[in-house]
Design an enzyme around this catalytic site. Structure first.
Site, PDB file in Angstrom:
ATOM      1  N   TYR A 151      15.770  27.225  26.715  1.00 46.85           N
ATOM      2  CA  TYR A 151      14.709  26.764  27.618  1.00 46.85           C
ATOM      3  C   TYR A 151      15.311  25.918  28.733  1.00 46.85           C
ATOM      4  CZ  TYR A 151      10.312  25.218  29.456  1.00 46.85           C
ATOM      5  OH  TYR A 151       9.262  25.007  30.303  1.00 46.85           O
TER       6      TYR A 151
ATOM      7  N   PHE B 118       6.685  37.783  58.709  1.00 50.11           N
ATOM      8  CA  PHE B 118       6.692  38.655  57.541  1.00 50.11           C
ATOM      9  C   PHE B 118       5.429  38.312  56.747  1.00 50.11           C
ATOM     10  CE2 PHE B 118       7.563  40.113  53.252  1.00 50.11           C
ATOM     11  CZ  PHE B 118       7.748  41.449  53.550  1.00 50.11           C
ATOM     12  N   THR B 119       4.835  39.327  56.131  1.00 48.26           N
ATOM     13  CA  THR B 119       3.512  39.167  55.515  1.00 48.26           C
ATOM     14  C   THR B 119       3.413  37.957  54.580  1.00 48.26           C
ATOM     15  OG1 THR B 119       4.233  40.787  53.880  1.00 48.26           O
ATOM     16  CG2 THR B 119       2.869  41.609  55.682  1.00 48.26           C
TER      17      THR B 119
ATOM     18  N   ASP C 216      15.265  32.780  56.154  1.00 45.68           N
ATOM     19  CA  ASP C 216      14.895  33.770  55.145  1.00 45.68           C
ATOM     20  C   ASP C 216      16.102  34.687  54.987  1.00 45.68           C
ATOM     21  OD1 ASP C 216      14.069  35.954  53.694  1.00 45.68           O
ATOM     22  OD2 ASP C 216      12.069  36.028  54.580  1.00 45.68           O
TER      23      ASP C 216
ATOM     24  N   LYS D  11      16.509  42.087  46.821  1.00 43.74           N
ATOM     25  CA  LYS D  11      17.112  42.933  47.855  1.00 43.74           C
ATOM     26  C   LYS D  11      18.635  42.839  47.786  1.00 43.74           C
ATOM     27  CE  LYS D  11      12.739  42.312  49.454  1.00 43.74           C
ATOM     28  NZ  LYS D  11      11.748  41.524  48.744  1.00 43.74           N
TER      29      LYS D  11
ATOM     30  N   ARG E  35       3.308  49.871  57.924  1.00 40.75           N
ATOM     31  CA  ARG E  35       3.642  48.572  58.508  1.00 40.75           C
ATOM     32  C   ARG E  35       3.006  48.534  59.893  1.00 40.75           C
ATOM     33  NH1 ARG E  35       5.609  44.854  54.820  1.00 40.75           N
ATOM     34  NH2 ARG E  35       3.475  45.417  54.416  1.00 40.75           N
TER      35      ARG E  35
ATOM     36  N   PHE F 247      -3.049  45.105  52.679  1.00 34.87           N
ATOM     37  CA  PHE F 247      -2.346  46.392  52.598  1.00 34.87           C
ATOM     38  C   PHE F 247      -2.012  46.805  51.177  1.00 34.87           C
ATOM     39  CE2 PHE F 247       1.596  44.227  51.754  1.00 34.87           C
ATOM     40  CZ  PHE F 247       1.419  43.010  52.403  1.00 34.87           C
TER      41      PHE F 247
HETATM   42  C1  P71 Z   1       9.618  44.585  51.131  1.00 37.18           C
HETATM   43  C2  P71 Z   1       9.313  43.327  50.444  1.00 37.18           C
HETATM   44  C3  P71 Z   1       8.340  43.329  49.304  1.00 37.18           C
HETATM   45  C4  P71 Z   1       6.994  43.366  49.910  1.00 37.18           C
HETATM   46  C5  P71 Z   1       6.351  42.189  50.233  1.00 37.18           C
HETATM   47  C6  P71 Z   1       5.154  42.229  50.901  1.00 37.18           C
HETATM   48  C7  P71 Z   1       4.610  43.445  51.256  1.00 37.18           C
HETATM   49  C8  P71 Z   1       5.221  44.615  50.899  1.00 37.18           C
HETATM   50  C9  P71 Z   1       6.419  44.574  50.227  1.00 37.18           C
HETATM   51  C10 P71 Z   1       9.709  40.983  50.579  1.00 37.18           C
HETATM   52  C11 P71 Z   1      10.215  39.907  51.337  1.00 37.18           C
HETATM   53  C12 P71 Z   1      10.992  40.136  52.533  1.00 37.18           C
HETATM   54  C13 P71 Z   1      11.412  39.059  53.283  1.00 37.18           C
HETATM   55  C14 P71 Z   1      12.199  39.260  54.522  1.00 37.18           C
HETATM   56  C15 P71 Z   1      10.363  37.556  51.764  1.00 37.18           C
HETATM   57  C16 P71 Z   1       9.914  38.586  50.970  1.00 37.18           C
HETATM   58  C17 P71 Z   1       9.108  38.264  49.746  1.00 37.18           C
HETATM   59  N1  P71 Z   1       9.824  42.225  50.972  1.00 37.18           N
HETATM   60  N2  P71 Z   1      11.085  37.804  52.889  1.00 37.18           N
HETATM   61  O1  P71 Z   1      10.218  44.529  52.220  1.00 37.18           O
HETATM   62  O2  P71 Z   1      11.320  41.368  52.936  1.00 37.18           O
HETATM   63  O3  P71 Z   1       9.884  38.420  48.627  1.00 37.18           O
HETATM   64  O4  P71 Z   1       8.756  40.287  47.388  1.00 37.18           O
HETATM   65  O5  P71 Z   1      10.438  38.815  46.269  1.00 37.18           O
HETATM   66  O6  P71 Z   1       8.202  37.928  46.834  1.00 37.18           O
HETATM   67  O7  P71 Z   1       9.285  45.647  50.597  1.00 37.18           O
HETATM   68  P1  P71 Z   1       9.282  38.912  47.213  1.00 37.18           P
END
Ligand code: P71
Length: 462
Positions: free
Chosen positions: A77, A129-130, A220, A263, A387, A454
């Site tokens: 833990y 970014f979303t 980021d 990623k 997108r 989305f």
């Molecule tokens: C991607 C994603 C995952 C995603 C997120 C939202 C809508 C569709 C798909 C996530 C990112 C990203 C950047 C630059 C932060 C996050 C969030 N990307 N910054 O591209 O690309 O990270 O998903 O681990 O929470 O498909 P998280």
């Protein structure tokens, strides 16, 4: 006989040790699946997808070295060995002394937004970014896009479309005052712009402005090694530097970073926040125990942190980044042969189809990118992601739809997962849909969730 110049190809820096079968389906079956999913590729069952280019997030193939690391999970833990190893690698490769693990990227965004932003603040950034913008808004802030204009023009071939427009940034500071700007939010490469990098030169200029006004600069760094790769191949003076050196230099200009480990780090789950600011670190540790778990696991298993630590060592290898970006470029070049409208230059993680040009007969209210992603799935079982107007959502103040300049479909490449033949199949399908594009009539939204619509919105065909 005259000597011919012989082409020398490159290939992936790995061989395949284990395979996962994928299902091939009929068009009729996929029509039914798409309808049931409300023409939203997020709502398809992954089993019904043939080639999954929805995202590169958490969909990567781990190496044998990472898999072996899973067996070394210390599931205590508190104080897991894997946590300390990950911390060592974050210090070594990102150069940040303090860190907290989180279950994924948006959890780190939540924490940093809550710590830094007060209601009424402004957060300038190189395109939204979303999830990043949502957490900034939920903390009471307003995101302001200060990316260069070129980023909003799909055909423009600027090598660093992720750059911040320093005039726009200075104007905002003049308008609202530095006190109302807790930090500048810089991503690289910029996901929504098409995976476009910023240059080191631009970062240095932004850093200078931030310093002059006493504003913090946060990064980021989710796909930072891809940004480092583009600096290496496109920016003068960096040709001979390693990805590792460039990454370290980039991070050196920031007060802190947040990362979705799903990623660059080539794992299936994980994230973190790292900083050189002890006070922010202490606050982050406090928040992690409320929202994620103890500060030495942050919602992750020990084995996940081990896979992340090992992933960091692999992500900085030149051949890993170059083959990944090379695969994206290969896809772009093939699509180009069929005249398919694309976003230029080709990005780090994905090829983006320009749905406005692909379907010029559809107004943005008819969701061109959403329609196109659905049609490609129906044609071949290849899954991409909208997108455009659906992703952009509504303005939280007025409730009106946002009309983004970019209306795109993203074909994203999981790392080390698909072969060149998979790409050929995807390309041929898109070429077919392009040929038949006049048949696409658009969609009507019949269900709209409040946040990040989305993901779960539903549509019917017109
Ligand atoms: C991607 C994603 C995952 C995603 C997120 C939202 C809508 C569709 C798909 C996530 C990112 C990203 C950047 C630059 C932060 C996050 C969030 N990307 N910054 O591209 O690309 O990270 O998903 O681990 O929470 O498909 P998280």
């Amino acid at each position: 006989m005259a000597k011919r110049k012989i082409k020398r190809s490159w290939a992936e820096p790995f061989k395949i040790k284990m395979v996962e079968p994928i299902k091939m389906t009929t068009r009729e079956y996929r029509e039914k699946c798409a309808k049931e999913a409300g023409y939203n590729t997020f709502l398809l069952k992954s089993e019904d997808v043939y080639i999954d280019l929805l995202t590169d997030s958490g969909t990567n193939a781990m190496s044998d070295y990472q898999w072996a690391g899973l067996m070394m999970g210390d599931e205590a833990y508190a104080g897991s060995r894997n946590f300390y190893y990950l911390w060592d690698n974050i210090k070594k490769y990102y150069g940040m002394p303090y860190f907290v693990p989180t279950h994924q990227g948006r959890a780190a965004e939540h924490i940093i937004s809550r710590i830094m932003i007060k209601p009424g603040d402004y957060i300038p950034g190189n395109m939204y970014f979303t999830t990043t913008r949502l957490h900034q808004e939920l903390a009471g802030g307003t995101f302001v896009d200060v990316i260069i204009d070129e980023a909003h023009k799909p055909q423009n071939k600027h090598p660093f479309k992720g750059n911040i427009d320093t005039d726009k940034l200075e104007d905002l500071i003049k308008k609202v005052g530095a006190k109302k700007i807790p930090y500048i939010s810089m991503a690289g490469p910029v996901n929504m712009a098409g995976g476009q990098p910023f240059s080191m030169q631009n970062l240095k200029e932004v850093h200078k402005i931030a310093k002059k006004h006493g504003i913090k600069l946060w990064f980021d760094a989710t796909r930072a090694t891809e940004n480092a790769y583009f600096i290496k191949v496109r920016e003068k003076g960096y040709e001979k530097k390693s990805i590792e050196q460039i990454l370290k230099e980039m991070c050196g200009y920031f007060d802190g970073i947040w990362v979705s480990a799903k990623k660059d780090l080539m794992v299936n789950i994980g994230g973190f926040l790292a900083t050189r600011n002890k006070k922010v670190y202490e606050e982050a540790r406090n928040m992690v125990v409320v929202y994620e778990g103890l500060h030495t696991y942050g919602g992750l298993a020990g084995r996940d942190m081990e896979a992340m630590a090992r992933g960091i060592e692999e992500m900085v290898k030149y051949e890993n980044v170059s083959s990944r970006v090379g695969q994206v470029e290969y896809c772009g070049k093939q699509l180009e042969k069929y005249g398919v409208p694309l976003v230029y230059p080709f990005g780090g993680h994905a090829i983006f189809l320009d749905a406005k040009k692909f379907l010029p007969h559809l107004k943005q209210d008819l969701f061109p990118a959403q329609s196109l992603a659905a049609e490609i799935y129906i044609d071949s079982g290849v899954r991409g992601m909208e997108r455009g107007i659906v992703s952009a959502g509504r303005d939280p103040k007025t409730g009106e739809n946002r009309y983004p300049k970019l209306e795109l479909v993203r074909l994203t490449f999981p790392r080390r997962v698909y072969t060149q033949s998979h790409i050929d199949v995807a390309v041929e399908s898109i070429a077919q849909v392009y040929q038949d594009r006049k048949k696409i009539k658009g969609l009507k939204m019949v269900y709209e969730p409040k946040y990040l619509r989305f993901f779960q919105a539903k549509f019917v065909k017109l």
